[in-house]
Design a protein around this motif. Structure first.
Motif, PDB file in Angstrom:
ATOM      1  N   ASN A 110      51.350  16.032  70.839  1.00  0.00           N
ATOM      2  CA  ASN A 110      51.086  14.917  69.839  1.00  0.00           C
ATOM      3  C   ASN A 110      50.887  15.531  68.538  1.00  0.00           C
ATOM      4  N   LYS A 111      50.174  14.526  67.723  1.00  0.00           N
ATOM      5  CA  LYS A 111      49.869  15.130  66.434  1.00  0.00           C
ATOM      6  C   LYS A 111      48.981  16.310  66.321  1.00  0.00           C
ATOM      7  N   TYR A 112      48.137  16.399  67.407  1.00  0.00           N
ATOM      8  CA  TYR A 112      46.955  17.217  67.560  1.00  0.00           C
ATOM      9  C   TYR A 112      47.458  18.612  68.182  1.00  0.00           C
ATOM     10  N   THR A 113      48.716  18.826  68.469  1.00  0.00           N
ATOM     11  CA  THR A 113      49.168  19.928  69.028  1.00  0.00           C
ATOM     12  C   THR A 113      48.894  21.201  68.518  1.00  0.00           C
ATOM     13  N   PHE A 114      49.066  21.277  67.190  1.00  0.00           N
ATOM     14  CA  PHE A 114      48.979  22.591  66.544  1.00  0.00           C
ATOM     15  C   PHE A 114      47.446  22.981  66.580  1.00  0.00           C
ATOM     16  N   VAL A 115      46.523  22.180  66.428  1.00  0.00           N
ATOM     17  CA  VAL A 115      45.136  22.184  66.454  1.00  0.00           C
ATOM     18  C   VAL A 115      44.574  22.663  67.806  1.00  0.00           C
ATOM     19  N   LYS A 116      45.256  22.125  68.897  1.00  0.00           N
ATOM     20  CA  LYS A 116      44.422  22.432  70.175  1.00  0.00           C
ATOM     21  C   LYS A 116      45.304  23.787  70.636  1.00  0.00           C
ATOM     22  N   LEU A 117      46.618  24.093  70.357  1.00  0.00           N
ATOM     23  CA  LEU A 117      46.993  25.430  70.476  1.00  0.00           C
ATOM     24  C   LEU A 117      46.324  26.561  69.814  1.00  0.00           C
ATOM     25  N   LEU A 118      46.034  26.346  68.635  1.00  0.00           N
ATOM     26  CA  LEU A 118      45.098  27.230  67.625  1.00  0.00           C
ATOM     27  C   LEU A 118      43.975  27.487  68.160  1.00  0.00           C
ATOM     28  N   ALA A 119      43.334  26.274  68.921  1.00  0.00           N
ATOM     29  CA  ALA A 119      41.824  26.492  69.529  1.00  0.00           C
ATOM     30  C   ALA A 119      42.016  27.341  70.744  1.00  0.00           C
ATOM     31  N   VAL A 120      43.083  27.099  71.709  1.00  0.00           N
ATOM     32  CA  VAL A 120      43.360  28.097  72.884  1.00  0.00           C
ATOM     33  C   VAL A 120      43.693  29.409  72.335  1.00  0.00           C
ATOM     34  N   ASN A 121      44.523  29.629  71.340  1.00  0.00           N
ATOM     35  CA  ASN A 121      44.875  30.871  71.076  1.00  0.00           C
ATOM     36  C   ASN A 121      43.893  31.804  70.593  1.00  0.00           C
ATOM     37  N   PHE A 122      42.993  30.955  69.703  1.00  0.00           N
ATOM     38  CA  PHE A 122      41.798  31.718  69.109  1.00  0.00           C
ATOM     39  C   PHE A 122      40.735  32.151  70.265  1.00  0.00           C
ATOM     40  N   LEU A 123      40.431  31.253  71.041  1.00  0.00           N
ATOM     41  CA  LEU A 123      39.366  31.489  72.090  1.00  0.00           C
ATOM     42  C   LEU A 123      39.834  32.723  72.907  1.00  0.00           C
ATOM     43  N   PHE A 124      40.821  32.389  73.683  1.00  0.00           N
ATOM     44  CA  PHE A 124      41.398  33.271  74.791  1.00  0.00           C
ATOM     45  C   PHE A 124      42.330  34.458  74.205  1.00  0.00           C
ATOM     46  N   GLY A 125      42.923  34.175  73.114  1.00  0.00           N
ATOM     47  CA  GLY A 125      43.553  35.357  72.321  1.00  0.00           C
ATOM     48  C   GLY A 125      42.887  36.161  71.305  1.00  0.00           C
ATOM     49  N   VAL A 126      41.657  35.798  71.078  1.00  0.00           N
ATOM     50  CA  VAL A 126      41.048  36.417  69.876  1.00  0.00           C
ATOM     51  C   VAL A 126      39.759  37.057  70.736  1.00  0.00           C
ATOM     52  N   LEU A 127      38.831  36.195  71.021  1.00  0.00           N
ATOM     53  CA  LEU A 127      37.621  36.256  71.344  1.00  0.00           C
ATOM     54  C   LEU A 127      37.219  36.899  72.568  1.00  0.00           C
ATOM     55  N   LEU A 128      38.290  36.743  73.604  1.00  0.00           N
ATOM     56  CA  LEU A 128      38.337  37.097  74.801  1.00  0.00           C
ATOM     57  C   LEU A 128      38.540  38.708  75.031  1.00  0.00           C
ATOM     58  N   VAL A 129      39.481  39.016  74.203  1.00  0.00           N
ATOM     59  CA  VAL A 129      40.009  40.583  74.197  1.00  0.00           C
ATOM     60  C   VAL A 129      38.721  41.628  73.656  1.00  0.00           C
ATOM     61  N   TYR A 130      37.792  40.945  73.053  1.00  0.00           N
ATOM     62  CA  TYR A 130      36.816  42.151  72.198  1.00  0.00           C
ATOM     63  C   TYR A 130      35.767  42.758  73.321  1.00  0.00           C
ATOM     64  N   PRO A 131      35.189  41.966  74.413  1.00  0.00           N
ATOM     65  CA  PRO A 131      34.190  42.599  75.005  1.00  0.00           C
ATOM     66  C   PRO A 131      34.638  43.809  75.638  1.00  0.00           C
ATOM     67  N   GLY A 132      35.671  43.466  76.476  1.00  0.00           N
ATOM     68  CA  GLY A 132      36.051  44.674  77.256  1.00  0.00           C
ATOM     69  C   GLY A 132      36.810  45.972  76.222  1.00  0.00           C
ATOM     70  N   GLY A 133      37.555  45.577  75.407  1.00  0.00           N
ATOM     71  CA  GLY A 133      38.051  46.465  74.401  1.00  0.00           C
ATOM     72  C   GLY A 133      37.093  47.173  73.781  1.00  0.00           C
ATOM     73  N   VAL A 134      36.082  46.621  73.035  1.00  0.00           N
ATOM     74  CA  VAL A 134      35.234  47.224  72.315  1.00  0.00           C
ATOM     75  C   VAL A 134      34.219  48.157  73.424  1.00  0.00           C
ATOM     76  N   TRP A 135      33.831  47.611  74.370  1.00  0.00           N
ATOM     77  CA  TRP A 135      33.227  48.387  75.635  1.00  0.00           C
ATOM     78  C   TRP A 135      33.762  49.688  75.872  1.00  0.00           C
ATOM     79  N   SER A 147      26.704  49.190  66.675  1.00  0.00           N
ATOM     80  CA  SER A 147      27.497  48.920  65.359  1.00  0.00           C
ATOM     81  C   SER A 147      28.843  49.734  65.071  1.00  0.00           C
ATOM     82  N   LYS A 148      28.722  51.032  65.349  1.00  0.00           N
ATOM     83  CA  LYS A 148      29.824  51.807  65.011  1.00  0.00           C
ATOM     84  C   LYS A 148      30.980  51.241  65.894  1.00  0.00           C
ATOM     85  N   ALA A 149      30.668  50.691  67.266  1.00  0.00           N
ATOM     86  CA  ALA A 149      31.790  50.318  67.996  1.00  0.00           C
ATOM     87  C   ALA A 149      32.335  49.103  67.462  1.00  0.00           C
ATOM     88  N   LEU A 150      31.694  48.176  67.128  1.00  0.00           N
ATOM     89  CA  LEU A 150      32.120  46.947  66.533  1.00  0.00           C
ATOM     90  C   LEU A 150      33.046  47.237  65.285  1.00  0.00           C
TER      91      LEU A 150
END
Length: 202
Positions: A110-135, A147-150
């Motif tokens: 619907n008219k909110y499709t972009f916003v919902k997709l953006l939220a899903v992509n940012f949550l799982f496509g950005v924030l999810l990646v860093y914990p394991g990647g940085v560790w 601090s250096k790792a981040l």
């Protein structure tokens, strides 16, 4: 369990090719062994367009080819790459594609499709990646400072990853208008949106 479809498998292979091609668009940073690449955009697109099953399969195809020694990750391949400093990011990609796809295939269009997709992509496509990647980056390179790792593995990449999430949401919103995800999945998706309506509106 729904059957695998030939159409879905073909799309998985195509998106694996897209991911391999985009891996060559990379920028090396002088202070980090982690480059800026467009591969994460390909993972976001795969999950959003193909759904959980076929999106994660596309990523697993690339990882499998890399494990077999094919130069599919920016011209590199082999087990050494999959055990190197960026391995934490690489192995987060199938999970990332699966979760993006799991929610994307339930989004009511619907008219909110972009916003919902953006939220899903940012949550799982950005924030999810860093914990394991940085560790793993810190572990594999012997960093003892968080601090250096981040700095080496997260802070410089967030702005670019946010742009990728916006691009993915915009592209998928446009594609869905002419080729909805149900055509790939060959099913009517359960809506993940207002009212829990199981009928996708277009």
């Amino acid at each position: 369990m729904k059957k695998w479809t030939t159409r879905g498998l073909i799309f998985s292979a195509l998106f694996a090719g897209v991911m391999i091609a985009l891996s060559y668009l990379r920028i090396s940073l002088p202070f980090s062994t982690v480059p800026i690449t467009m591969q994460t955009l390909a993972v976001m697109l795969a999950g959003s367009m193909l759904g959980a099953r076929y999106g994660s399969l596309a990523v697993l195809i690339v990882i499998g080819l890399a494990a077999a020694g094919f130069p599919v990750l920016a011209g590199s391949g082999g087990l050494s790459v999959l055990a190197g400093p960026t391995a934490g990011y690489i192995f987060s990609w199938p999970v990332m594609a699966f979760l993006i796809g799991l929610f994307a295939q339930r989004i009511e269009q619907n008219k909110y499709t972009f916003v919902k997709l953006l939220a899903v992509n940012f949550l799982f496509g950005v924030l999810l990646v860093y914990p394991g990647g940085v560790w793993w980056l810190a572990h594999s390179t012997g960093m003892t400072s968080l601090s250096k790792a981040l700095t080496a593995g997260m802070w410089p990449f967030i702005p670019g990853d946010l742009i990728k999430a916006v691009l993915s949401a915009a592209v998928v919103t446009a594609v869905w208008r002419v080729y909805p995800i149900e055509r790939i999945l060959n099913t009517e998706s359960d809506a993940w949106a207002e009212g829990g309506n199981s009928t996708v509106s277009r």
